[in-house]
Design a protein around this motif. Structure first.
Motif, PDB file in Angstrom:
ATOM      1  N   THR A   1       2.034  14.088 -55.879  1.00  0.00           N
ATOM      2  CA  THR A   1       1.845  15.464 -56.344  1.00  0.00           C
ATOM      3  C   THR A   1       0.587  16.064 -55.721  1.00  0.00           C
ATOM      4  O   THR A   1       0.578  17.219 -55.298  1.00  0.00           O
ATOM      5  CB  THR A   1       1.754  15.501 -57.875  1.00  0.00           C
TER       6      THR A   1
ATOM      7  N   SER B   1       0.624  19.441 -53.695  1.00  0.00           N
ATOM      8  CA  SER B   1      -0.110  20.576 -54.261  1.00  0.00           C
ATOM      9  C   SER B   1      -1.123  21.065 -53.234  1.00  0.00           C
ATOM     10  O   SER B   1      -1.366  22.266 -53.097  1.00  0.00           O
ATOM     11  CB  SER B   1      -0.787  20.192 -55.574  1.00  0.00           C
TER      12      SER B   1
ATOM     13  N   ARG C   1     -11.043  27.708 -53.754  1.00  0.00           N
ATOM     14  CA  ARG C   1     -10.972  27.518 -55.211  1.00  0.00           C
ATOM     15  C   ARG C   1     -12.329  27.112 -55.766  1.00  0.00           C
ATOM     16  O   ARG C   1     -12.806  27.669 -56.751  1.00  0.00           O
ATOM     17  CB  ARG C   1      -9.942  26.438 -55.567  1.00  0.00           C
TER      18      ARG C   1
ATOM     19  N   MET D   1      -6.906  22.015 -56.221  1.00  0.00           N
ATOM     20  CA  MET D   1      -5.509  22.034 -56.653  1.00  0.00           C
ATOM     21  C   MET D   1      -5.007  20.630 -56.987  1.00  0.00           C
ATOM     22  O   MET D   1      -4.264  20.446 -57.946  1.00  0.00           O
ATOM     23  CB  MET D   1      -4.659  22.662 -55.555  1.00  0.00           C
TER      24      MET D   1
ATOM     25  N   VAL E   1      -6.113  19.702 -60.439  1.00  0.00           N
ATOM     26  CA  VAL E   1      -5.392  20.437 -61.481  1.00  0.00           C
ATOM     27  C   VAL E   1      -3.995  19.862 -61.680  1.00  0.00           C
ATOM     28  O   VAL E   1      -3.508  19.758 -62.807  1.00  0.00           O
ATOM     29  CB  VAL E   1      -5.276  21.933 -61.087  1.00  0.00           C
ATOM     30  N   CYS E   2      -3.341  19.471 -60.596  1.00  0.00           N
ATOM     31  CA  CYS E   2      -1.923  19.125 -60.684  1.00  0.00           C
ATOM     32  C   CYS E   2      -1.651  17.653 -60.963  1.00  0.00           C
ATOM     33  O   CYS E   2      -0.524  17.304 -61.305  1.00  0.00           O
ATOM     34  CB  CYS E   2      -1.212  19.535 -59.390  1.00  0.00           C
TER      35      CYS E   2
ATOM     36  N   PRO F   1      -0.530  14.579 -62.412  1.00  0.00           N
ATOM     37  CA  PRO F   1       0.080  14.354 -63.720  1.00  0.00           C
ATOM     38  C   PRO F   1      -0.541  13.176 -64.464  1.00  0.00           C
ATOM     39  O   PRO F   1      -0.443  13.103 -65.681  1.00  0.00           O
ATOM     40  CB  PRO F   1       1.552  14.030 -63.403  1.00  0.00           C
ATOM     41  N   ALA F   2      -1.175  12.279 -63.730  1.00  0.00           N
ATOM     42  CA  ALA F   2      -1.728  11.089 -64.378  1.00  0.00           C
ATOM     43  C   ALA F   2      -3.171  11.306 -64.838  1.00  0.00           C
ATOM     44  O   ALA F   2      -3.771  10.402 -65.405  1.00  0.00           O
ATOM     45  CB  ALA F   2      -1.661   9.911 -63.415  1.00  0.00           C
ATOM     46  N   HIS F   3      -3.702  12.507 -64.582  1.00  0.00           N
ATOM     47  CA  HIS F   3      -5.115  12.787 -64.862  1.00  0.00           C
ATOM     48  C   HIS F   3      -5.979  11.712 -64.209  1.00  0.00           C
ATOM     49  O   HIS F   3      -6.886  11.157 -64.835  1.00  0.00           O
ATOM     50  CB  HIS F   3      -5.390  12.838 -66.367  1.00  0.00           C
TER      51      HIS F   3
END
Ligand SMILES: Nc1nc2c(c(=O)[nH]1)N[C@H]1C(S)=C(S)[C@@H](COP(=O)(O)OP(=O)(O)OC[C@H]3O[C@@H](n4cnc5c(=O)[nH]c(N)nc54)[C@H](O)[C@@H]3O)O[C@H]1N2
Ligand SMILES: Nc1nc2c(c(=O)[nH]1)N[C@H]1C(S)=C(S)[C@@H](COP(=O)(O)OP(=O)(O)OC[C@H]3O[C@@H](n4cnc5c(=O)[nH]c(N)nc54)[C@H](O)[C@@H]3O)O[C@H]1N2
Ligand code: SF4
Ligand code: SF4
Ligand code: SF4
Ligand code: SF4
Ligand code: SF4
Ligand SMILES: [Mo]
Lengths: 388, 768, 205
Positions: free
Chosen positions: C18, C22, C149, C157, C160-161, C163-165
């Motif tokens: 991801t 991203s 950013r 990005m 932010v994206c 999913p597993a932090h």
């Protein structure tokens, strides 16, 4: 333009190859370096190989010519003129290859406006420019017969020649990222192979000039130069041995690179250079009797030149094969066209490279241009002057 | 004054952000904030509203920036010109397509009745009006994801047959052991994968039982490799160890399970107060007697006498007695007796897990609190799945690992389902609109007489929903017509006569598209961009068909009306007060109140079964001797003689790179994964295969060709492929050509009918 | 001073890619390029495993520019196109890049991508952040630490994206920042420490 006239067919062929090469280069300018076989993994290819190769080739001439005045080896003076011409055209070729390899040649002036002093490339550009200027001055003074000026220039020429090879070597040798390049002996190796390939090329060219009746070099001088060449080959072999031993001995990362070198995709180049580029020529040239034979000298010299080319190949490419951080899917090609692939094939776990026809034609164009330039300069400076 | 306008104002590209929700099957239904520049969707981000744990996204959502414009879209209505299956179509206009489809529907229904049309829609489609409006049948049970639930859910009293009886995965933080068996949560619940690591970091012992070293196995504290299709044996072995070592939670069993209930020693049936009374009228037949009306018997621990279960809160779990002159034993005693052959050593033999490990796992599990995380993609896709589910229920019951913090059982995958689900209302349909019943389920249609003459498939039913694809295609070819409606050109679409292009989640023709209940929040679909190509919204297509059939009045005139009707008719006051505009103002999501509190199930350990207890004894399964779980191997992969011919078991699982058949056409996702079958290096070597070779995967049912890769993560004798590998993306042929469609007899007596045993499949692989 | 960086928790990383996509989206990274790659370490197939079944291991390793304090790429760049900015990020001034690829040879992490051709995008149009400059053919590019950013005070990005932090963004020069604390407490390391590049990007378990 004596020679051009005399060798019309050859010149015409060379001109055609140059034209094709220029066409290919323009094509490359339009479509980008994607037309080459280079990719994000192996980001340098045939152009940089040739760059290294021609920097080396240009050495022999200048070193022989300048030693003539610096060390008063008067015998060498006899070949100074063709030697310098050769040196000049070769360094031009080297410069052309660097420029052709640039992705953004239109921004090349940025080197002047924002030079970064820590960049070996910046220094290489500087020393190559100096080297070229020295070559040109040398030629000018020599053709004008200004011996005093020649002896001054030659005093700069010798160190400059050493420096050109060293700085070129440092482009590679200072990159800690590449196990196969990062070694202190890189500069000595470059100087040694410059000496042997340069001298060998000079001998070949002198042989050709002699045969063509353009420039006569005495058998004795040829034998003497061949003897010098033999020493250079030995030195080169010694340096390579030092490097290989240092790689192998700890049995660590270096040994892996060595294993790759001796058995991997670049192994044919490595073994050709060791056997045909060093061992065989050395065995030929080490015997004084053989040094009397034009044929044997020529065979040895051609092998040395090709051997050094192979060395450039294995030196450059072996270091690219295995990335430091390994794993699937690997390195992304950077251009699906360059790798001729889409999907997962856009990646490579181990990096590889093969020159495209475009690259080969561009390189052939440069080399043809160099030969043509040599012919023109030889006509103007040797044939026409002699006739006068 | 145009001359005087600043140049920069003109140059600045128009940019705005709108939000929609994404897929549900991956467990996400992520609310996504999408940036639109110059009419194109250029960026997709997690919707940044609320607690970051609810702001989810994954690579597939991101890839939509390129995917929705991709080569896989159906761009115009298509009509078949070649043979069915050949994939040859010609573009036609919407009017032609709709007129012709409407006409076909009319003729077919006139000839064979309204239920002669079958309408089937996948989870992502928005075709809810179609079946009721046409009075079409919907294909009955679908045999998907019901393997484990068939065995587990009757005990739990909920889960709908899908084993959806687990608390949400955030509960794992409170577990000592999280035992994952047959699920690859770290891929199949990617948007919620953080819950796995939150639990791990909180100290839960993460143990994963999987034949293959899956992503989840590799992320766990421990991986226990298991022989495929033997989950039930593992559970039975654990049960024996717990019984033999007195580790069972007797209080829980006595108070919250049917372990103390008395069984007729001869018939094997539970003893009730009286025989079922013959129904007086038709209506009564539908309603079985409640346990209050017709109680069960238990043994009063004080008197030792049989009494109604309603009269004793903590009955004896063990004992024999007589009821109405018949010998009666407790369920527990029957279990203990029946477990005798299922020793730990026996289980070790079957599962390939060392006996000591089964024993220690049983002890750790019994200690609790433990979560037993089951899956839909492992043993669920095999013929003996219900037994594994049933055995899991028994394991849970004898250890009391349910209904308390950190303890639960079921499928934790899919927070879009497995979370607080606000009760949404619905658009009120005209009274005479109702889908018809299917007397034969779709997987049996090729084999059994039925009235299905034509089909409307919203999604890929042909290739994706049924095993043994050659049989499916032969059957599909017998239908009078097939219409496929999908944004993407699917494999199954090739068997259709008409393909109608739908919009994706990102396109709409009104400001708001739909409203759904996602991951503990209500999510809405806002229009991101105009419909691409000639695609039309699902609602538009239904409306147009309805108007051609004179049924337009039943369909909402605008999707905004529909959204607001769905909200306002909710039974939950906080939902009914919402409007789609209000949710939009809130950021396109509306969180469930109190969602920060971990969602639990049966917190009081009162189960929504008729008795309020975990009902472990399945009377109805007596004819199959499965009243309590009895070991039975898989029908195909355990067949030694077939195995001699086709020695490799074919595991088909999900992957983080795809959602079923979706995203195969996404260039960005193709970068990371193209269909391949993974084999253990030993199985590669014995077949003379090397990574990258094209191989033929085959059995008696059919074959397909893909690339092979050697992978040490794969169990020898088993191979692994990500399901939904269809012919357009393999080297040749569909994975579904080889999958097993055997429906076992017992299946028809299970809660949701038999499961399609996609992975109970043997194949051989050779260099193509 | 500020030294922006990312720390990646390899225990949490599930290798989902991801972050890779991203990044591609945010930064308008063209086809055939990724500024951020997720490797299955030392394996020749994605999701492969080291060892022999069942004694196997697997590590997912996301690799992008490490924003080295002692950046080899910056050292060798002849024009100063590659530079270190005031927030500790290693950046490229595309107007100055002559496409010599010294930096690519020098980067030990293969973090750099070259525009071998006029960038191609599957959608036929630019995507991502409007502020991100569009690169021409013939220049090198790589992770900018989401310069646009992070300049706006947003997180990168990929952070932010994820999913597993698994990714933490912050300032290494602020000893109290989450990233500094994590690096300290979780004994984070950097990739190829022997290269002496002193990366800002850290890894921990
Ligand atoms: N061999 C094998 N087969 C299997 C399985 C297996 O393990 N092995 N698994 C089975 C399981 S568990 C399941 S759940 C099924 C799932 O199979 P499906 O239900 O077919 O899977 P989905 O991905 O939900 O399919 C969604 C379809 O909707 C379309 N779609 C996507 N977005 C939209 C939209 O916005 N609007 C509309 N109208 N359509 C949209 C997609 O193009 C796709 O065709 O597959 C089953 N098939
Ligand atoms: N990214 C993504 N997520 C999805 C989906 C998707 O398509 N893509 N689909 C969704 C849907 S519809 C479903 S049904 C769920 C399924 O989600 P899961 O239930 O997690 O199923 P899978 O992801 O297929 O993983 C099944 C695992 O079981 C292992 N396994 C195979 N056979 C056996 C066995 O006999 N015993 C044991 N113990 N293990 C076995 C496999 O190796 C695999 O690792 O995922 C949902 N989530
Ligand atoms: S595919 Fe699923 S997890 Fe990924 S963004 Fe879409 S809804 Fe979220
Ligand atoms: S997004 Fe996170 S979990 Fe996924 S590969 Fe990147 S770092 Fe790992
Ligand atoms: S990782 Fe490579 S590109 Fe990035 S700063 Fe370090 S050396 Fe330069
Ligand atoms: S390619 Fe560009 S950034 Fe890299 S070294 Fe050359 S000029 Fe510098
Ligand atoms: S920080 Fe930004 S540029 Fe760097 S890898 Fe992450 S998303 Fe890409
Ligand atoms: Mo499913």
């Amino acid at each position: 333009m004596e020679l051009i006239k005399r060798y019309k067919v050859l010149a015409a062929i060379l001109a055609v190859v140059v034209a094709v090469g220029v066409g290919c280069w323009v094509y490359q300018l339009i479509f980008g370096l994607t037309v080459t076989g280079m990719n994000n993994g192996t980001s340098w290819g045939l152009y940089i190989t040739n760059f290294m190769f021609f920097v080396g080739l240009s050495a022999g001439g200048l070193i022989v010519a300048s030693s003539a005045s610096v060390f008063h080896i008067t015998k060498f003076k006899a070949v100074a003129l063709p030697a310098i011409i050769l040196s000049t055209v070769c360094i031009c070729a080297a410069g052309m290859f660097v420029l052709i390899d640039l992705g953004g040649i239109q921004r090349v002036w940025r080197i002047l406006t924002g030079p970064n002093p820590t960049s070996p490339l910046l220094w290489d550009v500087c020393v190559i420019t100096c080297y070229l200027i020295i070559n040109v001055l040398y030629l000018v003074f020599m053709t004008r017969g200004n011996q005093h000026a020649v002896s001054i220039v030659s005093r700069f020429a010798l160190p400059c020649a050493i420096l050109v090879h060293s700085v070129t070597a440092w482009i590679f040798g200072l990159e800690a990222a590449k196990e196969g390049w990062y070694t202190a002996i890189m500069a000595p190796i470059f100087v040694a192979s410059a000496m042997d390939s340069g001298l060998a090329l000079l001998l070949v060219v002198l042989g050709v000039l002699k045969k063509a009746g353009i420039y006569d070099t005495s058998r004795e001088l040829m034998a003497m130069l061949a003897g010098l060449l033999c020493t250079c080959v030995a030195v080169d072999a010694f340096f390579i041995f030092c490097e290989v031993l240092t790689m192998a001995y700890p049995g660590a990362a270096g040994a892996e690179t060595l294993a790759l070198l001796t058995t991997g995709p670049t192994a044919p180049f490595f073994w050709f250079e060791i056997i045909c580029g060093l061992v065989i020529p050395f065995c030929i040239l080490v015997f004084a009797k053989n040094r009397q034979s034009a044929v044997l000298i020529n065979v040895a010299c051609v092998l040395i030149v090709v051997g050094v080319f192979c060395k450039r190949v294995w030196l450059l490419f072996t270091a690219f094969i295995v990335p430091n951080v390994m794993g699937a899917p690997g390195i992304i090609s950077g251009s699906s066209e360059a790798a001729h692939a889409t999907g997962t094939a856009s990646f490579a776990v181990l990096s590889s490279y093969a020159p495209t026809p475009i690259e080969i034609l561009v390189a052939a164009g440069v080399i043809s241009l160099v030969i043509l330039a040599f012919m023109v300069l030889a006509s103007k400076l040797i044939v026409e002057r002699r006739e006068k | 004054d145009g001359w005087l306008a600043p140049a920069s104002a003109e140059a600045a590209p128009e940019e705005h952000v709108a939000r929609t929700y994404h897929q549900s099957h991956c467990g996400g239904m992520c609310s996504l904030a999408c940036t639109v520049r110059d009419g194109r969707m250029v960026k997709v981000q997690p919707n940044g509203v609320g607690n970051p744990d609810f702001q989810t996204i994954c690579l597939k959502g991101i890839s939509e920036v390129a995917h929705i414009y991709g080569k896989g879209r159906v761009q115009t209505p298509l009509k078949r010109v070649g043979e069915r299956g050949s994939g040859q179509f010609e573009p036609i206009s919407w009017d032609e397509a709709l007129d012709e489809v409407a006409e076909l529907i009319k003729t077919t229904q006139d000839a064979y009745g309204r239920d002669s049309i079958m309408v089937l829609a996948t989870a992502e489609a928005d075709f809810g009006f179609l079946a009721p409006m046409l009075g079409a049948q919907t294909g009955g049970f679908d045999g998907i994801d019901v393997g484990t639930g068939n065995g587990l859910d009757p005990a739990m009293g909920f889960g709908a047959g899908y084993a959806m009886c687990a608390p949400e995965a955030r509960d794992w933080q409170r577990s000592k052991l999280v035992l994952t068996v047959g699920s690859n949560y770290c891929e199949s619940s990617l948007p919620n994968v953080f819950t796995f690591f939150d639990a791990k970091e909180a100290g839960a012992h993460m143990v994963t039982v999987d034949p293959h070293y899956s992503t989840t196995a590799s992320k766990s504290d421990e991986w226990i490799p298991i022989e495929p299709g033997t989950d039930a044996a593992l559970f039975l072995g654990m049960i024996s160890h717990i019984i033999d070592n007195d580790l069972a939670d007797e209080d829980f069993m006595a108070q919250h399970s049917t372990m103390p209930f008395l069984v007729d020693a001869e018939t094997g049936l539970l003893i009730r107060d009286h025989e079922e009374i013959a129904p007086v009228d038709e209506a009564a037949e539908a309603e079985p007697e409640t346990p209050e009306q017709n109680p069960y018997f238990v043994i009063d621990p004080v008197t030792g006498n049989p009494v109604h279960h309603t009269q004793c809160d903590t009955p004896a779990i063990s004992g024999t007695t007589q009821v109405r002159g018949r010998n009666a034993v407790t369920v527990w005693d029957v279990l203990v007796e029946g477990q005798k052959p299922y020793t730990v050593d026996w289980a070790a033999e079957i599962t390939g897990i060392p006996a000591e490990r089964i024993a220690s796992l049983a002890e750790e599990y019994a200690e609790g609190p433990s979560s037993l995380a089951l899956g839909w993609g492992g043993n669920d896709k095999m013929t003996n799945a219900d037994i594994a589910g049933h055995a899991a229920a028994v394991l849970v019951a004898i250890t009391g690992n349910v209904g308390k913090p950190g303890a639960g059982v079921g499928v934790y995958v899919g927070q879009s389902y497995n979370s607080y689900a606000p009760a949404l209302g619905a658009w009120a349909l005209p009274e005479d609109w109702a889908a018809a019943a299917s007397e034969v389920s779709i997987y049996d249609m090729p084999y059994r007489e039925n009235n299905c003459h034509a089909a409307i498939f919203c999604g890929d039913i042909v290739a994706q929903h049924l095993a043994n694809m050659n049989v499916t295609c032969d059957w599909a070819d017998t239908l009078d017509f097939i219409v496929t409606m999908d944004p993407y050109f699917t494999e199954g679409a090739k068997w259709s006569d008409y393909i109608l292009p739908c919009t994706s989640r990102f396109e709409y023709d009104e400001p708001f598209g739909n409203v759904k209940a996602g991951y503990s929040q209500i999510v809405i679909q806002e229009k991101i961009i105009d419909p691409l190509f000639e695609a039309r919204t699902d609602l538009w297509i239904q409306r147009e068909l309805a108007s051609r059939l004179g049924l337009k009045a039943g369909i909402p005139e605008s999707s905004v009306d529909r959204c607001n009707a769905i909200l306002s008719t909710s039974t939950e006051p906080w939902v009914s007060e919402l409007t789609v505009e209000k949710i939009s103002e809130n950021g396109a999501v509306w969180p469930v109140p109190d969602r920060e509190v971990i969602r639990e199930v049966v917190p009081d350990q009162v189960f929504p079964t008729p008795t309020g207890r975990m009902e472990l004894y399945y009377d109805g399964m007596v004819p199959f001797d499965q009243q309590l779980p009895q070991w039975e191997p898989c029908t195909e992969i355990a067949d030694e003689s077939l195995r001699a011919q086709f020695p490799l078991q074919l595991t088909n699982t999900r992957t983080r790179f795809r959602i079923h058949n979706q995203f195969y056409d996404s260039d960005w996702l193709q970068l990371m994964y193209e269909p391949l079958v993974m084999l253990n290096p030993a199985d590669m070597a014995s077949r003379g295969l090397e990574t990258g070779d094209v191989v033929r995967v085959f059995n008696d049912r059919g074959e397909f060709k893909v690339h092979a890769a050697a992978n040490n993560a794969i169990r020898p004798g088993s191979v692994r492929i990500y399901e939904a590998a269809t012919a357009d993306y393999t080297v040749a042929g569909n994975l579904q050509n080889v999958t097993n469609n055997t429906m076992i007899e017992r299946g028809y007596d299970l809660m949701c009918g038999p499961v399609i045993p996609f992975s109970d499949t043997l194949v051989e692989i050779e260099k193509a | 001073m500020t030294r922006l960086a990312i720390a990646i928790n390899l225990d949490r990383c599930v290798g989902c890619h991801t972050c890779a996509l991203s990044c591609k989206m945010q930064n308008n990274v063209p086809e055939g390029m990724l500024w951020n790659r997720v490797l299955t370490e030392d394996c020749d197939v994605v999701d492969g495993a080291l060892g022999t079944y069942p004694n196997v291991t697997r590590t997912f390793l996301p690799v992008a520019c490490q924003h080295c304090q002692n950046a080899a790429c910056q050292r060798v760049c002849p024009t100063g196109a590659t530079y270190k900015d005031d927030k500790g990020r290693v950046e490229i001034d595309y107007d100055k890049c002559i496409g010599c690829r010294m930096c690519m040879a020098a980067c030990p992490y293969n973090a750099r991508n070259f525009n071998w051709q006029t960038p191609v995008r599957v959608t036929g149009a630019n995507y991502g952040d409007a502020e991100v400059p569009v690169r021409p053919k013939g220049v090198a590019e790589k992770c900018t630490l989401c310069r646009e950013r992070t300049d706006r005070g947003e997180e990168p990005m990929c952070v932010v994206c994820c999913p597993a932090h698994a990714r933490i963004f912050g300032d290494l020069d602020d000893p109290d920042s989450e990233i500094s604390q994590t690096i300290l407490n979780r004994k984070a390391w950097t990739l190829l420490e022997n290269q002496g590049t002193r990366p800002s990007v850290h890894y921990f378990e």
